[in-house]
Design a protein around this motif. Structure first.
Motif, short mmCIF file in Angstrom:
data_model
loop_
_atom_site.label_atom_id
_atom_site.label_comp_id
_atom_site.label_asym_id
_atom_site.label_seq_id
_atom_site.Cartn_x
_atom_site.Cartn_y
_atom_site.Cartn_z
N GLU A 15 0.81 -1.22 0.00
CA GLU A 15 0.00 0.00 0.00
C GLU A 15 0.84 1.26 0.00
OE1 GLU A 15 -3.57 2.15 2.64
OE2 GLU A 15 -2.79 0.15 3.21
N TYR A 16 1.91 1.28 0.78
CA TYR A 16 2.63 2.53 1.00
C TYR A 16 3.98 2.64 0.27
CZ TYR A 16 -0.78 3.53 4.64
OH TYR A 16 -1.94 3.78 5.32
N CYS A 17 4.62 1.53 -0.03
CA CYS A 17 5.94 1.59 -0.67
C CYS A 17 5.77 1.54 -2.19
CB CYS A 17 6.84 0.47 -0.17
SG CYS A 17 7.20 0.61 1.58
N THR A 18 5.10 2.54 -2.71
CA THR A 18 4.80 2.60 -4.13
C THR A 18 5.87 3.40 -4.87
OG1 THR A 18 3.44 4.56 -3.71
CG2 THR A 18 2.33 2.42 -3.75
N LEU A 19 5.93 3.20 -6.18
CA LEU A 19 6.84 3.96 -7.02
C LEU A 19 6.32 5.38 -7.19
CD1 LEU A 19 7.43 1.23 -9.72
CD2 LEU A 19 9.21 2.17 -8.23
N PRO A 20 7.14 6.40 -6.94
CA PRO A 20 6.68 7.78 -7.12
C PRO A 20 6.38 8.07 -8.60
CG PRO A 20 8.70 7.69 -5.80
CD PRO A 20 8.51 6.33 -6.39
N ASP A 21 5.70 9.18 -8.83
CA ASP A 21 5.34 9.59 -10.19
C ASP A 21 6.59 9.79 -11.05
OD1 ASP A 21 2.69 9.56 -9.47
OD2 ASP A 21 2.61 11.72 -9.06
N VAL A 22 6.47 9.45 -12.32
CA VAL A 22 7.57 9.62 -13.27
C VAL A 22 7.69 11.09 -13.67
CG1 VAL A 22 8.42 9.03 -15.58
CG2 VAL A 22 7.35 7.27 -14.14
N LEU A 23 8.89 11.66 -13.53
CA LEU A 23 9.16 13.02 -13.98
C LEU A 23 9.82 13.04 -15.35
CD1 LEU A 23 10.47 14.68 -10.68
CD2 LEU A 23 8.16 14.71 -11.62
N ALA A 24 10.66 12.04 -15.61
CA ALA A 24 11.35 11.98 -16.91
C ALA A 24 11.83 10.56 -17.14
CB ALA A 24 12.52 12.95 -16.95
N GLU A 25 11.90 10.19 -18.40
CA GLU A 25 12.48 8.91 -18.79
C GLU A 25 13.60 9.17 -19.80
OE1 GLU A 25 9.65 6.12 -20.22
OE2 GLU A 25 8.77 5.74 -18.23
N HIS A 26 14.62 8.35 -19.70
CA HIS A 26 15.77 8.52 -20.59
C HIS A 26 16.08 7.19 -21.27
CE1 HIS A 26 16.84 12.55 -19.04
NE2 HIS A 26 16.28 12.09 -17.93
N GLN A 27 15.92 7.18 -22.58
CA GLN A 27 16.27 6.02 -23.38
C GLN A 27 17.70 6.18 -23.88
OE1 GLN A 27 14.48 3.37 -23.84
NE2 GLN A 27 12.39 3.99 -23.30
N PRO A 28 18.48 5.10 -23.93
CA PRO A 28 19.84 5.21 -24.46
C PRO A 28 19.83 5.65 -25.92
CG PRO A 28 19.24 2.91 -24.13
CD PRO A 28 18.16 3.73 -23.49
N ASP A 29 20.77 6.50 -26.27
CA ASP A 29 20.89 7.03 -27.63
C ASP A 29 21.85 6.14 -28.42
OD1 ASP A 29 21.34 8.44 -29.94
OD2 ASP A 29 21.85 10.33 -28.96
N ALA A 30 21.31 5.40 -29.38
CA ALA A 30 22.12 4.44 -30.14
C ALA A 30 23.22 5.13 -30.94
CB ALA A 30 21.22 3.64 -31.07
N SER A 31 23.04 6.41 -31.27
CA SER A 31 24.03 7.10 -32.11
C SER A 31 25.36 7.34 -31.41
CB SER A 31 23.46 8.44 -32.59
OG SER A 31 23.35 9.37 -31.51
#
Length: 496
Positions: free
Chosen positions: A449-465
């Protein structure tokens, strides 16, 4: 409301949450570190207590703390806080990033072949046990008076309640705890001349250990609140980020850097310099790779060139620089994973007349990311793979650095709300869990109930280049330490 007190190396933070787990307020007080000799790192425990009093006072100016129901604690791990029979401090606390006890580590492993099997970890100078051996050999008068050894956050718990207590996540970083049994090991204690009489009682992180003593409650202008055992900073950070189940993990970009993964059992792999500890929650364990100078590397460089960290980062972003021929080893305090070398040195390589501050700043960001890749490789070899990876810590606030780490690790990273208060939030959540558990509620249901994942502020995908660029540079990074190791050892001897 519930209060979490997070005792870090550079400061003490207080975080207050409501009964829904939402952060209501936070305050912090800075702390200083003393380095009386090369590789030494110490703090005055009395400064921790004063910071605790001051932080609670600051929070009281913003909130009605008479509504608090419990207090939880989080703290920097491994520190040796030595007390006499009266509970008085015998010497400054020897901190986690102190490197003086390398010889004692080697002696302990040579004299006690079962140490690794019983503790699940290599003896490293950062851990508590070799520090006590060092005190025994170099400060015998202090060792003679030694009655109790407490970890930093546990000293605060003692000042708050009068009880000698610890939790199994923090205690696992001493080398005296058996992580499988989650209790002190008599044979491990005997290796450094101690017994269980010298140690606090070990609890799960969400267990109540006592209440505020009458005098402290009056001093702090608080009710006699229950206090829970709490957790080492990394396990508390995991609780704060909802990283509680196998397959979850996080990276902490604090003074040090930590790559943390959760497991369903104790998975020791000391050969790869992986730390195998108990989690702060029951029936869970975790593995860690540690780099000793993460955000500290950037702070050090900023001070060196007379700028602030934000000025360095803003300058780099404005420059548009994405690649640099400069390479940096972030071993300013030695290194844990994968080298276990307290004498490893920080280095810049590739400097020329055209090198500027921006190139060196980028090299620092990349070097710390490469050290985290070392941790990832070590954890992978131990079978501790994180499918879901979050970021916490002060360094994680910078989007550019987060993207560099995602590129280097070649993993998707998630930056979540509350990441800057992870351990303090975790300590507050443990206070909530403990208070609710004391009313007879099931701990596993409370965790869900209480140990939940906080809201997502940003996601970063690896840049293949840029994958090839980082792969080639990482190979050079790995080569550099091995190529200069003997040189570093000789330089250390010259300065001693």
């Amino acid at each position: 409301m519930y209060l979490g007190l997070d005792l870090g190396t550079s400061g003490l933070k207080g975080v207050v949450i409501d009964d829904k787990g939402q952060v209501l307020a936070q305050e912090s007080i800075s702390l200083s570190v003393s380095s009386p000799q090369a590789t030494w790192s110490e703090q005055d425990p009395l400064s921790w207590w004063q910071a605790c009093v001051d932080v609670i006072g600051q929070l009281q100016s913003r909130l009605d703390l008479s509504k608090l129901k419990a207090i939880g604690l989080s703290g920097q791990m491994h520190g040796a806080t030595l007390l006499d029979r009266q509970g008085d401090i015998l010497r400054p606390c020897i901190l986690w990033n102190d490197g003086r006890s390398q010889a004692q580590c080697q002696a302990l492993m040579a004299e006690f072949p079962d140490l690794i099997k019983r503790s699940g970890n290599l003896a490293m100078p950062g851990f508590t046990a070799p520090k006590i051996r060092w005190v025994q050999e170099n400060e015998p008068a202090i060792f003679e008076k030694l009655a109790f050894v407490l970890l930093p956050k546990d000293y605060l718990a003692y000042r708050l309640t009068g009880e000698m207590s610890s939790d199994c996540s923090d205690a696992a970083g001493t080398l005296w705890l058996n992580p499988e049994t989650r209790q002190w090991d008599d044979a491990l204690l005997a290796a450094t001349g101690l017994t269980q009489a010298n140690m606090p009682t070990v609890y799960e992180g969400c267990d109540l250990v006592g209440v505020l003593s009458e005098g402290v409650a009056q001093q702090l202008k608080l009710p006699q609140l229950p206090v829970v055992a709490g957790a080492g900073d990394n396990a508390a950070g995991a609780v704060g980020m909802g990283v509680t189940n196998p397959g979850q993990g996080f990276i902490s970009l604090g003074t040090s850097g930590v790559y943390f993964t959760v497991s369903e059992s104790h998975k020791a792999n000391p050969e790869n310099t992986v730390h195998a500890f108990c989690h702060a929650l029951p029936n869970r364990w975790h593995q860690m790779g540690v780099t000793l100078s993460a955000a500290n590397s950037l702070s050090w460089f900023a001070k060196l060139v007379g700028k602030t960290v934000p000025e360095l980062l803003d300058g780099l972003e404005d420059s548009g620089l994405k690649r640099t021929s400069v390479l940096f080893l972030p071993y300013l305090s030695g290194e844990r994973t994968p080298h276990n070398d307290p004498l490893a040195n920080g280095q810049f390589v590739g400097l020329t007349n055209t090198t500027n501050v921006d190139s060196m700043t980028l090299a620092v960001l990349e070097g710390v990311a490469f050290s985290l890749l070392d941790c990832q490789n070590a954890l992978d070899s131990a079978g501790s793979v994180a499918d879901e990876l979050s970021l916490i810590g002060g360094g994680a606030r910078n989007a550019m650095w987060r993207q560099i780490i995602a590129n280097v690790l070649d993993k998707r990273l998630t930056y979540r709300d509350g990441g800057d208060v992870g351990p303090g939030l975790g300590a507050a959540r443990l206070a909530l869990l403990g208070e609710q558990q004391s009313q007879g509620k099931d701990i596993e249901l409370l965790i869900t109930e209480y140990c939940t994942l906080p809201d997502v502020l940003a996601e970063h995908q690896p840049d293949a280049s840029v994958r090839a660029y980082y792969q080639e540079k990482y190979a050079l990074y790995q080569t550099l330490y091995q190529a200069t190791k003997n040189l570093n050892d000789r330089l250390a001897q010259l300065s001693s």
